[in-house]
Design an enzyme around this catalytic site. Sequence first.
Site, PDB file in Angstrom:
ATOM      1  N   GLU A 182       0.940  -1.219   0.084  1.00  0.00           N
ATOM      2  CA  GLU A 182      -0.134   0.159   0.041  1.00  0.00           C
ATOM      3  C   GLU A 182       0.804   1.280  -0.018  1.00  0.00           C
ATOM      4  OE1 GLU A 182      -0.571  -2.554   1.913  1.00  0.00           O
ATOM      5  OE2 GLU A 182      -2.221  -3.087   2.259  1.00  0.00           O
TER       6      GLU A 182
ATOM      7  N   GLY B 201       6.315  -2.290  14.669  1.00  0.00           N
ATOM      8  CA  GLY B 201       5.373  -1.173  13.941  1.00  0.00           C
ATOM      9  C   GLY B 201       4.408  -0.603  14.770  1.00  0.00           C
ATOM     10  N   ARG B 202       3.649  -1.256  15.540  1.00  0.00           N
ATOM     11  CA  ARG B 202       2.721  -0.790  16.293  1.00  0.00           C
ATOM     12  C   ARG B 202       2.964   0.235  17.467  1.00  0.00           C
ATOM     13  NH1 ARG B 202       2.766  -6.135  16.085  1.00  0.00           N
ATOM     14  NH2 ARG B 202       2.920  -7.306  17.881  1.00  0.00           N
TER      15      ARG B 202
ATOM     16  N   GLU C 112      -3.214  -6.779  17.487  1.00  0.00           N
ATOM     17  CA  GLU C 112      -2.157  -7.117  16.668  1.00  0.00           C
ATOM     18  C   GLU C 112      -1.108  -7.964  17.676  1.00  0.00           C
ATOM     19  OE1 GLU C 112       0.702  -4.889  14.092  1.00  0.00           O
ATOM     20  OE2 GLU C 112      -0.400  -5.823  12.400  1.00  0.00           O
TER      21      GLU C 112
ATOM     22  N   HIS D 203     -24.887   7.416  22.728  1.00  0.00           N
ATOM     23  CA  HIS D 203     -26.377   7.286  21.758  1.00  0.00           C
ATOM     24  C   HIS D 203     -26.173   6.384  20.584  1.00  0.00           C
ATOM     25  CE1 HIS D 203     -27.384  11.308  23.594  1.00  0.00           C
ATOM     26  NE2 HIS D 203     -26.188  11.154  23.927  1.00  0.00           N
TER      27      HIS D 203
END
Length: 562
Positions: free
Chosen positions: A228, A283-284, A369, A400
């Site tokens: 990506e 990465g996270r 993850e 709500h």
Amino acid sequence: MAPTNTLPAWAELQAHHEIVGKAFVLKEAFKADPERFQKFSTTVKLPADISTEPNGTEILFDFSKNLVTEETLDLLIKLAEQAGLEKKRDAMFAGEKINFTENRAVYHAALRNVTNQEMKVDGVDVMNTKGGVNDVLEHMRVFSDQVRSGEWTGYTGKKLTNIINVGIGGSDLGPVMVTEALRHYGAKDMTLHFVSNIDGTHIAEALANSDPETTLFLIASKTFTTAETTTNANTAKQWFLEKTGGKGDISKHFVALSTNEEEVVKFGIDPANMFGFENWVGGRYSVWSAIGLSVALYVGFDNFYKFLAGAHAMDQHFRTAPLRQNVPVLGGLLSVWYTNFFNAQTHLVAPFDQYLHRFPAYLQQLSMESNGKTITSDGTPAKYQTGAVLFGEPCTNAQHSFFQLVHQGTKLIPADFILAAKSHNPVSNNLHQKMLASNYLAQAEALMVGKTADEVRAEGNVPESLVPHKVFLGNRPTTSILVGGAIGPAELGALIVYYEHLTFTEGAVWDINSFDQWGVELGKVLAKKILKELDEEGNNGEAHDASTGGLLAAFKKYANLS
Ligand SMILES: O=P(O)(O)OC[C@H]1O[C@@H](O)[C@H](O)[C@@H](O)[C@@H]1O
């Protein structure tokens, strides 16, 4: 280690759940013990020089509205000890390769080691080595100062005020969440875009109103091979070169945030404009690294540094506080208690804070993850539940929509509520903030006390047939987090790290590797193969199962591909 469910404390917790847990009535516990709030809440104080409060912001963690007694916590801590939590924590901070399936250290804490304690991986001082943490921070400081002041200009000499971060997963969610959360501190002349999705709409929309003369692209990818990101980055580069008639200077408009210099250079970015980090940053967990450059650009380096310092303060708490007062440990153990003994499937995080609107999305990657795993350290499947489904939205909005299920559904939904005492926008004489606070308090109380049939009847004018529909069983657990000041960079840093170490604690008890993510690979590989098939004339997906093949053929027909 021995399977977690064979540890002695596990059996003790099972017995305790049968006798105490199942019968536990939270509102009765408060009546029986006037000290319950004091006993089950803990305050962490941030250093004054980084806080929004002159004396240091206090962050209060109230665990008292959870389905626990003191004995429950003692047993949970016993379980953590038997699972080797402290040993595992210390191994992480010692730079040991606890990510054993990738043979890597888990050392993102070094990125926010603002007290410059010695931190080494493989004997190398990661803080002070050339190209190490402190060098990259300095590079980020210089660059962000130059861009913000207008000293660094685009190819026609204009200030760069339009920042487009191209990245996905950890290279997107952290920067998006943090820049949104710290919008109050953001440069007013700067526009930020975050492009992550391969859906061409994402990059097209970001480019639509962008001027190449004032646009800076941050290509954020740890590996620099994520499909990506490389595709979106190439589209951005092509757009830039076309729009500038080939005159645009890539070196002034594109920088890379990555660990992979070879691919960065292949893409055409000058290594001098690369902000690096090491493979011991997952990465996270990468918002603390060069991946956080968009944050530094937007809120300024000093604020970025306070963000790191707030995180470091929570690291220090996790490393040193006794387990019984250790807030991430308690948060993680409560999650174990609900997941493994109450069969809860979810974890709701609802910030009562509009600036934190992407916080739950960020935590989804962090939690799911990390702990969405079945295989334990010896390679065998866990015989117990692991990672919960984390979800959330900011309140009061969530009240709500899905709070109906939280109050009256058949599932137990342990929830965290987060509020800052002070708003950055105390509009209408602070009325909004007081209403927000009243909801924060009311929701947790309502979830706990519920409403009995008699209470419904006592309200009068309720037909008997409606009574059961208006009953709330209550006894639904919440953890309330109250930030003593406003949520500034340091407070945000500390909150994120609370959840990081909560996730660590869960993974340590469940005996899984919280630091790999093999589960995302299968789909990626298959997508690559199918992409080729979409271009192959006459290939109608015969090699696939009938559903995938049928859909592939239908897509080709509808999209006019041959
Ligand atoms: O930063 P990279 O290498 O482009 O990776 C982005 C994301 O890629 C995903 O596939 C990983 O599961 C995430 O953990 C990661 O954050």
